[in-house]
Structures are given as C-alpha cells and as structure tokens.
Design a protein around this motif. Structure first.
Motif, mmCIF file in Angstrom:
data_model
loop_
_atom_site.group_PDB
_atom_site.id
_atom_site.type_symbol
_atom_site.label_atom_id
_atom_site.label_comp_id
_atom_site.label_asym_id
_atom_site.label_seq_id
_atom_site.Cartn_x
_atom_site.Cartn_y
_atom_site.Cartn_z
ATOM 1 N N THR A 197 0.598 -1.348 0.048
ATOM 2 C CA THR A 197 0.098 -0.082 -0.119
ATOM 3 C C THR A 197 0.861 1.279 -0.048
ATOM 4 O O THR A 197 0.733 2.079 -0.742
ATOM 5 N N ALA B 21 -5.635 2.772 1.529
ATOM 6 C CA ALA B 21 -6.135 2.051 0.398
ATOM 7 C C ALA B 21 -7.553 2.778 -0.277
ATOM 8 O O ALA B 21 -7.690 2.652 -1.445
ATOM 9 N N GLY C 55 -5.787 -3.400 2.246
ATOM 10 C CA GLY C 55 -4.719 -2.560 2.145
ATOM 11 C C GLY C 55 -3.732 -2.725 3.585
ATOM 12 O O GLY C 55 -2.573 -2.304 3.443
#
Length: 426
Positions: free
Chosen positions: A164, A251, A321
């Motif tokens: 991420t 995310a 994420g």
C-alpha cells in the motif's frame, strides 16, 4: 608469508603451518566424542605457538551448532579450521570435528531447532534469487507440506502495508497526491481530518486508533473503509501509534485518486509489473483458489498440529490495504526487491518512502539504522509473517509461519531476526 611462518614455527619447536586455504564455507559441528570432544584453540591450530599448546574450549559445547569456516590451515598433526558461530569467532578445531553443509541446510537446521513450521526466503550477500527453505505442514488432512512454490498461500497480514505504501509513493511521484494532502479531501467525515495528512497516515502519526474488525461477512473495499471510519477514534497525540486503519484509509485514497479499486491498482502497479501469479487479494469477491491456504496450528505435547484454524475471508477483507492478501515468501520477496530495482519504485522513490517518519514509514519500521523490518499476525491464531533486512536488501529474511509456540516460547519476531542473522553470517 607462508615460508616465514614455517621457519618461525620450526625454529621455536612448534608445528609449522604447511598450507593455508582462505576458502569460506558452512559447516556443522559433529563427531565430538570423548571428554570435551575436539579441542578449540583461540590463537591458531594446535601447537603452532606457545598459546596453542592446550585447549581453550571444548568442541562438545557446540555439538550440532552451525558454523562458518573462515580459514583452513594444515600442519603435520592435521588440518584445522577457524570457526565462527553467527558473529562469534570460536577459534581453531581439527577438521574431523565438522562436516560441510549447504546454506539451506543451516537455515533448515535453525528452523528445526526452533520447532518452526512454515516457509522462508533468505537473501544472503546481495543475491537476487533467494534461498527458500520450508518446514512442517500446511495442511495435515491432505498431507500438504509448507512451500513457497505457489502450491500453498499464507495470510500476509501487516506486511501488506509495504504494498500500500509503495502505491501511495507512486501516486506522490506522479503528482497525483502529496505527503501534505489532508485526509479531509477524501474522507471529511473523519473527525479532525483537516489536520491529518497522507504523510501522517504513512508514518502512523495521525492520532488514529482502531478496534479489530470481526465482521460476519466480507465487506467490499468501500465497505471496509466505511467500517473503519465508523469505529476508529482520533487523538490529538501525533506520536507514533500502530493502527491498521491508517492503511485502510490509504487504500481508500488510492481508489479515489485513481478511480479504480485498490485490488485493481495492486494488480496493475505491482503484480503484473513483477510477473507474480501466487498473490491474491481477499475481498467481497472471494477468488476461487486452486491452491491451499495454510492452516494455523498449535504445537502441544500431545499433537504437533493441534487446533487447525484459518483466518477467514471476512476478517481479511475488513482490513483492505492492511492485511487482505494471501501470498508466498517468494512473491513477497519479489515485491520487496521491486521497490528499489525500478520495476515498482526507483531507488530515490524507495528512499523517500522510508523517510516519512522516524519510527515507521511506508509499511516498514525504520527506527534501526541500516535495517528495516515489520511483523504481522492475527490475534488468536498462530500465523506470523516477518521481514527483516538491510535497507538495500543485501541481507534479508522473509519468514511466514503457521504454528506456535516456538521452542521455549521464543518470540516470533526474534526468530525472524535469527534467520536474518543466518543470512548475514552464513
């Protein structure tokens, strides 16, 4: 030099060194019979000087230990090797007290000694291809052994945050985002979001704390972000505080900035670029897996693989994420290498990723000079993932475990560090 050594030793009545070999190799201490086993001499082979007439240590104290041979010298009484165990130089021992082994054997032996079950990828001395070592079972019901070949997948847990972070760095480098961009631009409903920046999310200094999410069904990516926003709390304390929700929000930001899902970004920006086929994202649309997902097991006195459990798709999907990836040590090694070899990030971009915070930055702990690391797990389960490496991955250990506890209840992160030391010293 050799001639001088011979004449000097001979003139003093000691055994001259006849040959010297500088070749390094890995070995195991064996054949330690009799009282104390083979003698260890600190200052050189037996009887080559006044200080090597009597033993300084016993080889039997290191029985089955893995060592590194640094030098070999031969005298009329035999051949002797200078030994190092991790970073400790032991001294000189007769070659009959060791047997040569491979680097993989050393790593496997360390795993066995620790009662470790799982798979690991080790990088030693800058090699681009890791050495993969496996131990134990991924699924006892199907007799599936742990592996990094892609036949078995493991929950990556918090190590995913590096993925991420890398995508966020790409967006920053493309001027689609800035470290100073406020969270309020994308999620104004978060309390205090005007004072929370992307940089603070990357370094976990946002003041956000979270509760563990345990939904009964797998949420969508946007549903996972909404769940995080609903339950997170924001503090005025902007010192480091580990929080999954920082990366769940990142995310979500990736999706909003690109107009594509987080999963689509991972696929196009990481997996496709690196040619990886053994990494899967878990979300509401659960993929039909053709490979086994390793079970979490508990080691007991009665059963080596008790209490088989899995993390569950809903629990993983809820931390998009930050922990919704299944992968292998080999794939994750390629991702880590891609962060600095130009395939994912350039070296300057990678260095920037590591400097958003002094404790944690972009998915890594960066508080120790010259190294970076991270560990991941799911509470109540015995999965553990760990990464420990020099900043340039010259030495690295990527370790995925699926059973606990380790021998003597050793901390899992300490075992990851131990395998890193194998990569450094063997």
């Amino acid at each position: 030099m050799l001639i001088g050594d011979v004449s000097c030793a001979a003139s003093n009545g000691y055994n001259p060194v006849l040959t010297t070999d500088q070749h390094h190799y890995d070995a195991q201490v064996v054949n330690q019979v009799g009282k104390g086993g083979y003698a260890i001499y600190t200052d050189g082979p037996y009887d080559t000087s006044r200080r090597t007439k009597t033993r300084d240590a016993d080889g039997s104290d290191y029985t089955n230990a893995y060592v590194r041979v640094l030098q070999t010298k031969t005298t009329k009484t035999g051949s002797y090797v200078k030994l190092r165990c991790f970073n400790k130089t032991l001294g000189w021992m007769n070659t009959h007290g060791i047997k040569k082994v491979s680097f993989a054997t050393v790593a496997s032996g360390v795993m066995k000694q620790a009662n470790f079950s799982g798979s690991a990828a080790l990088i030693s001395a800058g090699k681009t291809k890791p050495t993969v070592v496996n131990a134990g079972m991924a699924d006892t019901t199907t007799h599936t052994a742990n592996s990094s070949s892609g036949t078995v997948l493991y929950p990556l847990a918090s190590l995913q945050k590096a993925m991420t972070g890398a995508i966020i760095q790409q967006l920053i480098s493309q001027h689609k985002l800035a470290p100073s961009t406020p969270l309020s631009r994308y999620y104004p409903q978060v309390s205090g979001s005007q004072q929370i920046t992307v940089k603070q999310l990357l370094s976990m200094t946002s003041g956000i704390t979270n509760s563990e999410q345990l939904p009964t069904s797998a949420p969508t990516e946007s549903g996972a972000v909404a769940l995080a926003i609903k339950t997170l709390k924001v503090s005025s304390d902007k010192t480091f505080n580990y929080s999954d929700d920082d990366y769940v929000l990142l995310a979500g930001i990736i999706s909003k900035v690109t107009g594509k899902s987080y999963a689509a970004n991972v696929q196009s920006r990481l997996l496709s670029k690196l040619g990886l086929t053994h990494t899967v994202l878990v979300n509401q649309s659960i993929p039909a897996l053709k490979r086994k997902t390793a079970y979490s097991y508990t080691l007991t006195a009665a059963n080596a693989y008790a209490q088989p459990q899995t993390v569950g798709n809903a629990r993983m999907a809820a931390i998009v994420g930050a922990g919704n990836v299944l992968t292998t040590p080999t794939d994750f090694t390629a991702i880590i290498q891609g962060l600095q070899n130009g395939k994912v990030l350039s070296k300057p971009q990678y260095q920037r990723l590591l400097h958003y915070g002094g404790t944690y930055s972009g998915g890594f702990y960066v508080s120790r000079s010259g190294v970076k690391f991270n560990n991941g797990s799911f509470s109540g389960l015995n999965y553990h993932t760990g990464y420990y490496a020099t900043t340039g991955n010259y030495h690295a250990a990527i370790v995925f475990g699926n059973r606990g506890p380790l021998k003597n209840n050793a901390a899992r992160k300490d075992f990851v560090y131990q395998l890193y030391r194998v990569a450094v010293y063997y």
